[in-house]
Design a protein around this motif. Structure first.
Motif, PDB file in Angstrom:
ATOM      1  N   VAL A 191       0.873  -1.412   0.258  1.00  0.00           N
ATOM      2  CA  VAL A 191      -0.098  -0.390   0.143  1.00  0.00           C
ATOM      3  C   VAL A 191       0.823   1.189   0.049  1.00  0.00           C
ATOM      4  O   VAL A 191       1.074   2.166  -0.728  1.00  0.00           O
ATOM      5  CB  VAL A 191      -0.838   0.534   1.410  1.00  0.00           C
ATOM      6  CG1 VAL A 191      -2.117   1.072   1.450  1.00  0.00           C
ATOM      7  CG2 VAL A 191      -2.499  -0.989   1.014  1.00  0.00           C
ATOM      8  N   ALA A 192       2.097   1.422   0.782  1.00  0.00           N
ATOM      9  CA  ALA A 192       3.107   2.605   0.797  1.00  0.00           C
ATOM     10  C   ALA A 192       3.777   2.604  -0.306  1.00  0.00           C
ATOM     11  O   ALA A 192       3.057   3.855  -0.877  1.00  0.00           O
ATOM     12  CB  ALA A 192       4.037   2.354   1.962  1.00  0.00           C
ATOM     13  N   VAL A 193       3.926   1.642  -0.890  1.00  0.00           N
ATOM     14  CA  VAL A 193       4.943   2.114  -2.451  1.00  0.00           C
ATOM     15  C   VAL A 193       3.391   2.694  -3.867  1.00  0.00           C
ATOM     16  O   VAL A 193       3.372   3.451  -4.463  1.00  0.00           O
ATOM     17  CB  VAL A 193       6.060   1.254  -3.068  1.00  0.00           C
ATOM     18  CG1 VAL A 193       6.375   1.229  -4.021  1.00  0.00           C
ATOM     19  CG2 VAL A 193       5.831  -0.084  -2.161  1.00  0.00           C
ATOM     20  N   LEU A 194       2.724   1.931  -3.678  1.00  0.00           N
ATOM     21  CA  LEU A 194       1.543   2.202  -4.659  1.00  0.00           C
ATOM     22  C   LEU A 194       0.614   4.216  -4.108  1.00  0.00           C
ATOM     23  O   LEU A 194       0.732   4.513  -5.478  1.00  0.00           O
ATOM     24  CB  LEU A 194       0.503   0.972  -4.494  1.00  0.00           C
ATOM     25  CG  LEU A 194      -1.051   0.703  -5.758  1.00  0.00           C
ATOM     26  CD1 LEU A 194      -0.023   0.704  -6.832  1.00  0.00           C
ATOM     27  CD2 LEU A 194      -2.159  -0.070  -5.426  1.00  0.00           C
ATOM     28  N   ARG A 195       0.827   3.630  -3.137  1.00  0.00           N
ATOM     29  CA  ARG A 195       0.184   5.245  -2.372  1.00  0.00           C
ATOM     30  C   ARG A 195       1.054   6.228  -3.313  1.00  0.00           C
ATOM     31  O   ARG A 195       0.754   7.092  -3.050  1.00  0.00           O
ATOM     32  CB  ARG A 195      -0.108   5.417  -1.064  1.00  0.00           C
ATOM     33  CG  ARG A 195      -1.103   5.839  -0.343  1.00  0.00           C
ATOM     34  CD  ARG A 195      -1.323   5.760   1.041  1.00  0.00           C
ATOM     35  NE  ARG A 195      -0.745   7.440   1.191  1.00  0.00           N
ATOM     36  CZ  ARG A 195      -1.813   8.529   1.831  1.00  0.00           C
ATOM     37  NH1 ARG A 195      -2.656   8.381   1.362  1.00  0.00           N
ATOM     38  NH2 ARG A 195      -0.428   9.217   1.935  1.00  0.00           N
TER      39      ARG A 195
END
Lengths: 228, 211
Positions: A11-15
């Motif tokens: 989620v962190a990378v995608l966000r």
């Protein structure tokens, strides 16, 4: 001491990548404008012959989308390589391939998805019939992630070299040939009222394969690029 | 230095060598980093300090020698969450704010208990800059926002490459405070310095690299 969970990391990378794309939304508009202008050139070059344009419409839009995607590939890993955030990804406890997969997904959302949204408009400009237009969108939905994945491997392989833009195009375009053949085949089959699902299914099979292989290949290639 | 791979050492190396085009950049090198200890890596420009850091952290492959973690040969998959590397390239996204950058780091590496990203930014002296894009910060402020990562990420071995570069006097004191606290909590740190001036407090163990 709990390392970040797999889901939190994804989620962190995608966000992060979507947020970055949003902060530089001008860059998102460029491939879209490019595709619009290139498609507009065809009626001028070929003459305002509706039948002729309708016959080439599917292929023209496909190739235009492909070339527009090519413009944005350089930004996939290079900024991260230059500012050191790729190293931070590599040193994270999660599998690098998965995190790169998220980056590729974010890149597809920010570059290919806007192109898919305008593709029906471009195709209508060239008088592609409505039912074939729907098949075109479907073909693009399967073909563009496949191109993103193929492109990401080559971007990762050329990441260490300077001035890789043209080299990337020369390497990627031959790999695109089967994708273009199947996607354009589906659209022209739909135009002639023939069954069109088989070429799309082939693209889907290739996509399933690349979904697994491409992130792994990217991870290996980028590790080598950093190691050099 | 005795018993390089003694069980008490968090991180140790034996005969560590790195070659570039068959020319040794450093090594063979033996060192040990115990819990509660700071090792200062000294050397002139080009003596291989950064290369050593990158080898230890796993971005470069050592040509010879072995690294040990907790006395056992280092397994990269197990070690990843335990090492924290602060490099010259700070790994900050220029278009994002310090707070957003920290949230990414937390997502990847996890977060210590009882501290929030806001508190960490406050501690490193970036209150009021939490929401500014990093590209608008000064070099020292960028460094500080990378240092905030040290407060949040639960890694016990810190590898800090020139942590004092670009910092003012207060920033240097901050880095020293961070290192002292980390070491007091049982962590360990390896710090590089080009040797002209060392701002590190106390009497760290020294590891000298020569070109």
């Amino acid at each position: 001491m709990m390392p970040g969970s797999l889901r939190a990391a994804c989620v962190a990378v995608l966000r992060r990548d979507l947020l970055l794309a949003w902060r530089r939304r001008g860059d998102i508009a460029l491939p879209v404008l490019y595709a619009l202008i290139v498609t507009t050139l065809f009626p001028f070059a070929l003459g305002p012959n509706d039948d002729l344009l309708a016959r080439v419409a599917g292929g023209v839009v496909l190739v235009t989308v492909l070339l527009a995607m090519l413009l944005a590939f350089d930004a996939l890993f290079r900024p991260d390589l230059e500012d050191g955030s790729l190293e931070q990804l590599m040193l994270a406890p999660q599998p690098l391939a998965l995190l790169l997969g998220m980056k590729i997904l974010a890149h597809w959302v920010s570059t290919a998805l806007p192109l898919i949204v305008i593709a029906p408009i471009l195709a209508s400009m060239l008088h592609l019939p409505a039912h074939a237009n729907a098949v075109l969108v479907l073909a693009l939905l399967v073909a563009t992630p496949l191109l993103s994945l193929l492109g990401s491997v080559l971007v990762a392989l050329t990441a260490g070299t300077r001035r890789s833009g043209m080299l990337l195009a020369l390497m990627l375009l031959p790999l695109c040939v089967p994708v273009v053949i199947f996607a354009a085949g589906a659209v022209s089959a739909a135009q002639e009222g023939l069954p069109w699902i088989a070429p799309i299914a082939w693209l889907g099979a290739a996509l399933a394969l690349m979904l697994i292989l491409a992130p792994l290949a990217c991870a290996a290639a980028l590790r080598i690029a950093i190691d050099a | 230095m005795t018993a390089e791979n003694s069980p008490s050492a968090l991180l140790a190396a034996r005969d560590l060598t790195f070659l570039r085009q068959d020319e040794p950049v450093f090594g063979p090198l033996d060192f040990a980093l115990r819990a509660g200890e700071v090792v200062l890596v000294e050397g002139d420009n080009g003596s291989g300090k950064t290369t050593l850091m990158r080898v230890v952290v796993g971005l470069l492959h050592a040509d010879e020698g072995t690294l040990y973690l907790d006395g056992a040969p280092l397994d990269r998959d197990l070690a990843r969450g335990r090492l924290l590397f602060l490099a010259h390239h700070l790994g900050l996204k220029a278009d994002l704010s310090p707070l957003e950058n920290l949230r990414i780091a937390i997502g990847l590496y996890g977060c210590r208990e009882a501290i929030t990203p806001q508190q960490a930014l406050h501690t490193v002296g970036l209150q009021g800059y939490e929401h500014e894009p990093v590209r608008q910060l000064s070099a020292g402020q960028k460094k500080r926002s990378a240092l905030a990562r040290l407060l949040l990420v639960p890694a016990d071995i810190w590898l800090l490459d020139e942590p004092f570069a670009n910092l003012d006097r207060e920033g240097i004191a901050l880095v020293n405070r961070l290192i002292e606290r980390h070491v007091a909590e049982g962590g360990a740190a390896m710090v590089t310095s080009h040797g002209a001036v060392t701002f590190l407090h106390g009497e760290p163990r020294r590891l000298r690299l020569s070109a």
